[in-house]
Scaffold this motif. Structure first.
Motif, PDB file in Angstrom:
ATOM      1  N   ASP A 126       0.786  -1.344   0.044  1.00  0.00           N
ATOM      2  CA  ASP A 126       0.047  -0.297   0.038  1.00  0.00           C
ATOM      3  C   ASP A 126       1.048   1.180  -0.089  1.00  0.00           C
ATOM      4  N   ALA A 129       2.617   1.741  -3.334  1.00  0.00           N
ATOM      5  CA  ALA A 129       1.437   1.900  -4.257  1.00  0.00           C
ATOM      6  C   ALA A 129       1.172   3.528  -4.219  1.00  0.00           C
ATOM      7  N   ALA A 133       1.869   6.303  -7.055  1.00  0.00           N
ATOM      8  CA  ALA A 133       0.723   7.015  -7.600  1.00  0.00           C
ATOM      9  C   ALA A 133       1.397   8.361  -7.557  1.00  0.00           C
ATOM     10  N   LEU A 155       2.257  -7.497  -6.626  1.00  0.00           N
ATOM     11  CA  LEU A 155       0.649  -7.495  -6.752  1.00  0.00           C
ATOM     12  C   LEU A 155       0.965  -8.916  -7.602  1.00  0.00           C
ATOM     13  N   ASP A 162      -8.206  -8.915  -7.193  1.00  0.00           N
ATOM     14  CA  ASP A 162      -7.691  -7.850  -7.905  1.00  0.00           C
ATOM     15  C   ASP A 162      -6.293  -7.446  -8.237  1.00  0.00           C
ATOM     16  N   ASP A 163      -5.386  -7.925  -7.869  1.00  0.00           N
ATOM     17  CA  ASP A 163      -4.087  -7.635  -7.948  1.00  0.00           C
ATOM     18  C   ASP A 163      -3.525  -7.718  -9.303  1.00  0.00           C
ATOM     19  N   LYS A 165      -5.294  -7.271 -11.940  1.00  0.00           N
ATOM     20  CA  LYS A 165      -6.061  -6.147 -12.620  1.00  0.00           C
ATOM     21  C   LYS A 165      -5.349  -4.849 -12.422  1.00  0.00           C
ATOM     22  N   SER A 166      -5.043  -4.741 -11.170  1.00  0.00           N
ATOM     23  CA  SER A 166      -4.288  -3.617 -10.760  1.00  0.00           C
ATOM     24  C   SER A 166      -2.861  -3.443 -11.244  1.00  0.00           C
ATOM     25  N   ALA A 167      -1.952  -4.534 -11.517  1.00  0.00           N
ATOM     26  CA  ALA A 167      -0.724  -4.811 -12.091  1.00  0.00           C
ATOM     27  C   ALA A 167      -0.937  -4.374 -13.497  1.00  0.00           C
ATOM     28  N   HIS A 168      -1.940  -4.733 -13.922  1.00  0.00           N
ATOM     29  CA  HIS A 168      -2.339  -4.531 -15.447  1.00  0.00           C
ATOM     30  C   HIS A 168      -2.399  -2.953 -15.841  1.00  0.00           C
ATOM     31  N   ARG A 169      -3.408  -2.311 -14.973  1.00  0.00           N
ATOM     32  CA  ARG A 169      -3.418  -0.747 -14.937  1.00  0.00           C
ATOM     33  C   ARG A 169      -2.159  -0.182 -14.766  1.00  0.00           C
ATOM     34  N   LEU A 170      -1.308  -0.461 -14.007  1.00  0.00           N
ATOM     35  CA  LEU A 170      -0.139   0.194 -13.650  1.00  0.00           C
ATOM     36  C   LEU A 170       0.852   0.065 -14.801  1.00  0.00           C
TER      37      LEU A 170
END
Length: 181
Positions: A126, A129, A133, A155, A162-163, A165-170
């Motif tokens: 966290d 992250a 950001a 992640l 959701d990890d 998906k979060s990794a892909h978004r990042l």
């Protein structure tokens, strides 16, 4: 060659200048351009010893000590696994200073070391992250790639619903930022 001159001048000047020169040299390890050498180990040890002798109470001396701790901790982390706990402690002490010391890489370095040991810490994820950001939102891309890469690895390793998906978004955002440069 410039870094060699800077280190030599730092030795002739003061421990804070030396710590800065050595820290710039160690940056090359973080960015993947250089490996930790025996000479780097010697210089980071000397910079830390001199910075500790210089003191840590004033702002200037505290900054030098923080840089020296970061440089030494990073060098140890990259080449002496048996001294991992010492390396992490130096990084944590450096991070406590805050200021202009590279806090983003410190969070990523600590997270990477813990991940390699199988210790996936939610609080550290966290924190990293939030740092990634913040750097991205501020347009500060100096260490962003390193922190973002480590965050993606964390992640994926944690592998919660959701990890990925979060990794892909990042990763997508990172690619967009790099593409815009």
């Amino acid at each position: 060659r410039d870094l060699e001159v800077a280190r030599r001048l730092g030795l002739e000047s003061d421990p804070v200048t030396l710590a800065g020169a050595v820290a710039y040299w160690v940056d090359l390890v973080v960015f993947g351009f250089e490996l930790v050498s025996d000479a780097m180990m010697t210089e980071t040890e000397r910079a830390l010893r001199l910075a500790e002798q210089y003191g840590d109470s004033s702002g200037f001396a505290a900054y030098g000590l923080s840089l020296a701790r970061w440089a030494r901790g990073t060098a140890l982390l990259h080449c002496e696994p048996a001294r991992r706990s010492e390396a992490l402690e130096l990084l944590r002490l450096s991070r406590e200073f805050g200021g202009d010391v590279a806090v983003g890489p410190i969070d990523a370095q600590i997270a990477a070391a813990m991940r390699r040991q199988g210790d996936i810490d939610d609080e550290l994820i966290d924190s990293l992250a939030a740092k990634v950001a913040s750097e991205l939102d501020a347009g500060d891309l100096t260490y962003f790639g390193y922190g973002a890469t480590e965050l993606v690895k964390l992640l994926i390793a944690r592998a919660r619903e959701d990890d990925l998906k979060s990794a892909h978004r990042l990763a997508t955002r990172l690619a967009a930022e790099i593409g815009a440069i």
